[in-house]
Design a protein around this motif. Structure first.
Motif, PDB file in Angstrom:
ATOM      1  N   MET A   1       0.957   0.395  11.358  1.00  0.00           N
ATOM      2  CA  MET A   1       2.120   0.664  10.519  1.00  0.00           C
ATOM      3  C   MET A   1       1.703   1.007   9.084  1.00  0.00           C
ATOM      4  N   LEU A   2       0.541   0.497   8.673  1.00  0.00           N
ATOM      5  CA  LEU A   2       0.013   0.786   7.336  1.00  0.00           C
ATOM      6  C   LEU A   2      -0.871   2.025   7.318  1.00  0.00           C
ATOM      7  N   GLY A   3      -1.117   2.590   8.501  1.00  0.00           N
ATOM      8  CA  GLY A   3      -1.944   3.794   8.600  1.00  0.00           C
ATOM      9  C   GLY A   3      -3.433   3.546   8.517  1.00  0.00           C
TER      10      GLY A   3
ATOM     11  N   GLY B   1       0.799  -1.223   0.000  1.00  0.00           N
ATOM     12  CA  GLY B   1       0.000   0.000   0.000  1.00  0.00           C
ATOM     13  C   GLY B   1       0.831   1.274   0.000  1.00  0.00           C
ATOM     14  N   GLY B   2       1.973   1.254  -0.672  1.00  0.00           N
ATOM     15  CA  GLY B   2       2.823   2.443  -0.742  1.00  0.00           C
ATOM     16  C   GLY B   2       3.760   2.621   0.445  1.00  0.00           C
TER      17      GLY B   2
ATOM     18  N   SER C   1       4.805  -5.700  -3.624  1.00  0.00           N
ATOM     19  CA  SER C   1       6.041  -5.926  -4.362  1.00  0.00           C
ATOM     20  C   SER C   1       7.166  -6.218  -3.388  1.00  0.00           C
ATOM     21  N   LEU C   2       8.137  -6.948  -3.888  1.00  0.00           N
ATOM     22  CA  LEU C   2       9.279  -7.378  -3.106  1.00  0.00           C
ATOM     23  C   LEU C   2      10.526  -7.036  -3.908  1.00  0.00           C
ATOM     24  N   VAL C   3      11.499  -6.342  -3.274  1.00  0.00           N
ATOM     25  CA  VAL C   3      12.706  -5.916  -3.971  1.00  0.00           C
ATOM     26  C   VAL C   3      13.940  -6.309  -3.170  1.00  0.00           C
TER      27      VAL C   3
END
Length: 165
Positions: A117-119, A99-100, A148-150
């Motif tokens: 933590m995600l607001g 979620g950004g 996404s995973l980086v």
């Protein structure tokens, strides 16, 4: 004398382990080598090993994985059940974007992410309940999104599908 030990080595490379022993009370650093071993840790492709959600601070629901889609079935839960944690495990050090918002992950270690933590902890005031999730579901009763995973130059995107009604 046989003995075993485990070591979690996350970085690829060539490693050399030497075990040395000394007698109790000996004044030298070591008496003899017991064993020397060289081994190679190969680089692995980035992947998300698991995603789970925790409700009411204790009940864990694991996602099932098919291709690049993690799916949850929450249809058997009560409207008042409240999401308290998201638990994510990647196979190596990475950053996950939900979620950004981004969160670092350590390889093979479960990372706890809370709604706060995600607001989204105060929307609605009682927290993230199944009732509030069901209000946002599509006409077929699903919530859909992606994460996404980086890790370095590697990037993966996973779909998340949650059946809530």
């Amino acid at each position: 004398m046989d003995f075993k030990f485990n070591a979690k080595i996350a970085k690829p490379g060539k490693y050399h382990i030497t075990v040395m022993v000394k007698r109790n009370g000996a004044k030298v650093k070591y008496d003899t080598y017991v064993r020397t071993k060289t081994f190679v840790v190969k680089d692995v492709k980035l992947s998300l090993k698991s995603i789970s959600v925790k409700f009411n601070g204790g009940q864990v629901v694991n996602a099932s994985l098919s291709g690049n889609t993690f799916s949850f079935d929450l249809t058997g839960m009560e409207d008042s059940d409240s999401l308290t944690d998201i638990l994510i495990v990647a196979n190596k050090n990475a950053v996950v974007n939900i979620g950004g918002k981004t969160f670092p992950l350590s390889g093979n270690v479960s990372r706890n992410i809370t709604p706060k933590m995600l607001g989204v902890d105060k929307n609605p005031p009682e927290g993230v309940t199944l009732a509030s999730m069901r209000e946002k579901a599509d006409r077929n009763g699903y919530l859909k999104g992606s994460i996404s995973l980086v890790s370095g130059k590697e990037k993966l995107t996973y779909n998340i599908v949650v059946k809530v009604k």
